[in-house]
Design an enzyme around this catalytic site. Sequence first.
Site, PDB file in Angstrom:
ATOM      1  N   SER A   1      -8.009   4.059   9.119  1.00 23.94           N
ATOM      2  CA  SER A   1      -8.623   4.203   7.802  1.00 23.94           C
ATOM      3  C   SER A   1      -7.916   3.304   6.781  1.00 23.94           C
ATOM      4  O   SER A   1      -8.547   2.538   6.043  1.00 23.94           O
ATOM      5  CB  SER A   1      -8.527   5.680   7.385  1.00 23.94           C
TER       6      SER A   1
ATOM      7  N   LYS B   1      -9.273  -0.943   5.458  1.00 23.35           N
ATOM      8  CA  LYS B   1      -9.537  -1.311   4.064  1.00 23.35           C
ATOM      9  C   LYS B   1      -8.545  -2.360   3.574  1.00 23.35           C
ATOM     10  O   LYS B   1      -8.923  -3.323   2.905  1.00 23.35           O
ATOM     11  CB  LYS B   1      -9.454  -0.057   3.178  1.00 23.35           C
TER      12      LYS B   1
ATOM     13  N   ASP C   1     -15.333   3.502   7.411  1.00 22.20           N
ATOM     14  CA  ASP C   1     -14.291   4.416   6.937  1.00 22.20           C
ATOM     15  C   ASP C   1     -14.861   5.391   5.916  1.00 22.20           C
ATOM     16  O   ASP C   1     -14.516   6.577   5.907  1.00 22.20           O
ATOM     17  CB  ASP C   1     -13.110   3.657   6.329  1.00 22.20           C
TER      18      ASP C   1
ATOM     19  N   ARG D   1     -14.117  13.548   8.094  1.00 26.92           N
ATOM     20  CA  ARG D   1     -12.765  14.083   8.367  1.00 26.92           C
ATOM     21  C   ARG D   1     -12.355  15.095   7.299  1.00 26.92           C
ATOM     22  O   ARG D   1     -11.749  16.117   7.594  1.00 26.92           O
ATOM     23  CB  ARG D   1     -11.744  12.940   8.398  1.00 26.92           C
TER      24      ARG D   1
ATOM     25  N   HIS E   1       0.858  -1.194   0.000  1.00 28.00           N
ATOM     26  CA  HIS E   1       0.000   0.000   0.000  1.00 28.00           C
ATOM     27  C   HIS E   1       0.884   1.229   0.000  1.00 28.00           C
ATOM     28  O   HIS E   1       1.874   1.293   0.732  1.00 28.00           O
ATOM     29  CB  HIS E   1      -0.895   0.009   1.249  1.00 28.00           C
TER      30      HIS E   1
HETATM   31  N1  URA Z   1      -5.553   7.189   2.945  1.00 30.00           N
HETATM   32  C1  URA Z   1      -6.633   6.623   3.536  1.00 30.00           C
HETATM   33  O1  URA Z   1      -7.182   5.660   3.030  1.00 30.00           O
HETATM   34  N2  URA Z   1      -7.064   7.149   4.684  1.00 30.00           N
HETATM   35  C2  URA Z   1      -6.487   8.206   5.299  1.00 30.00           C
HETATM   36  O2  URA Z   1      -6.934   8.620   6.350  1.00 30.00           O
HETATM   37  C3  URA Z   1      -5.382   8.787   4.658  1.00 30.00           C
HETATM   38  C4  URA Z   1      -4.919   8.250   3.478  1.00 30.00           C
END
Ligand code: URA
Length: 444
Positions: free
Chosen positions: A185, A189, A163, A170, A84
Amino acid sequence: MRSSPAWIIQKKRDGKELTETEIREFVTGVVSGEVADYQATALLMAIFFRGMSLDETVALTQAMLESGERYTLNEVPGPKVDKHSTGGVGDKVSLILAPLAAACGLRVPMMSGRGLGHTGGTLDKLESIPGFSTALDRERFGQVLSKVGCAMIGQSARVAPADRKLYALRDVTGTVECVPLIVASILSKKLAEGTGALVLDVKVGNGAFMKTRAKAAQLAKALIRVSERMGVPCRALLTDMSQPLGYTVGNALEIREVIEILRNAGEAGTSCDLKEVTLALCAQMLELGGKARGAAQGRKLAREKLDDGSAWRSFRELVREQGGSVDAVDDPDRLARAPRQLVYASPRKGHVGRMDTEALGRLLVELGGGRMKATDTVDPAVGLVFHRKLGARVEVGEPLVTVHHQDAHDPERLRLQLGRSIEITRIRKPVPKLIIATVGGQLS
Ligand code: URA
């Protein structure tokens, strides 16, 4: 007895540690609508100022992960390792890395996002290959992964809905830049896709989310600790994002660059940084997945599989299995191409001293190649090709960037924007290190 949302907010406001049950109930309430948006926002702001312990961050990640669908991928044999990136400009690493790691014997179950704001997204890049589908169902995802060794899809609306809701809040309440919230977050995922281990590319610099090394290291350590507590071994590289990665920015242009590297058709020196970051990340993945004893051995294996064409063959197979046009990747001239090209030349003699990478990412959005809000559509053809990168010596009038654009864009305005984003200095400034640090292993 259930705690009321107001009581949970007060507890965090006063700097106390929330229990796992309180966090789970709050997150469940956010998804069901029982917790109002203003209450969710109040808790986010309290977390922003008070922070979260490791236990709280693990509980938040777990609750967000459990708010949606989770793949197990038990039917797919072999070590499953994913990567990621925290996001950057010209970051097309996943498109080379997934087939490369697959060619080295790993299984890469990759769920990616779309570009938002100044950073690009893997899904948009893939969709510039005619026919390529990133919307595979669970069964097909497993089939492609088993057959090719990698599969690349988008996050379905069913993955981590908590999220989705919290991130949207946010985004508009000044609570994005908060380590425990970013960790929960990202990991809620990523861990939903069923990977057995994870390598993170945490970008540092003026085109990244984290502008300083200290902040990036803090985020990397938190991500690793939480991931490992949740049973998924994790490593991170901190890599430079003080200039676009590789030589292209823009969806179809980036696919061309990826193809060049996979086919080894690049000129000597082309996309050295992109290749280096990809090999370094692949080495970490191979070590975590048990295919190499150490990063040096991993890098050697990755290099071999890139050079002997195995990664290119995996990429073609991936394209075919996900419905994309193999003819278009074999002959990239078939990919979308913008009608106009503008060459921006160096206004003076000197060295490329600084690039405002975020501004260059925003320029792509202005050209139509990115999106400011999730519902925008992207133009795959537009983008930027960089002829010189940081540290390069340039003569007056020497081409620095070619802009691929549509008729509607004003050439003078484009030149002005590029002039503001690329600084030519008389004296050569030091070029930031590409692979800044490796974070991982035994963190306590
Ligand atoms: N990428 C995400 O998926 N979430 C965040 O809070 C910041 C970057």
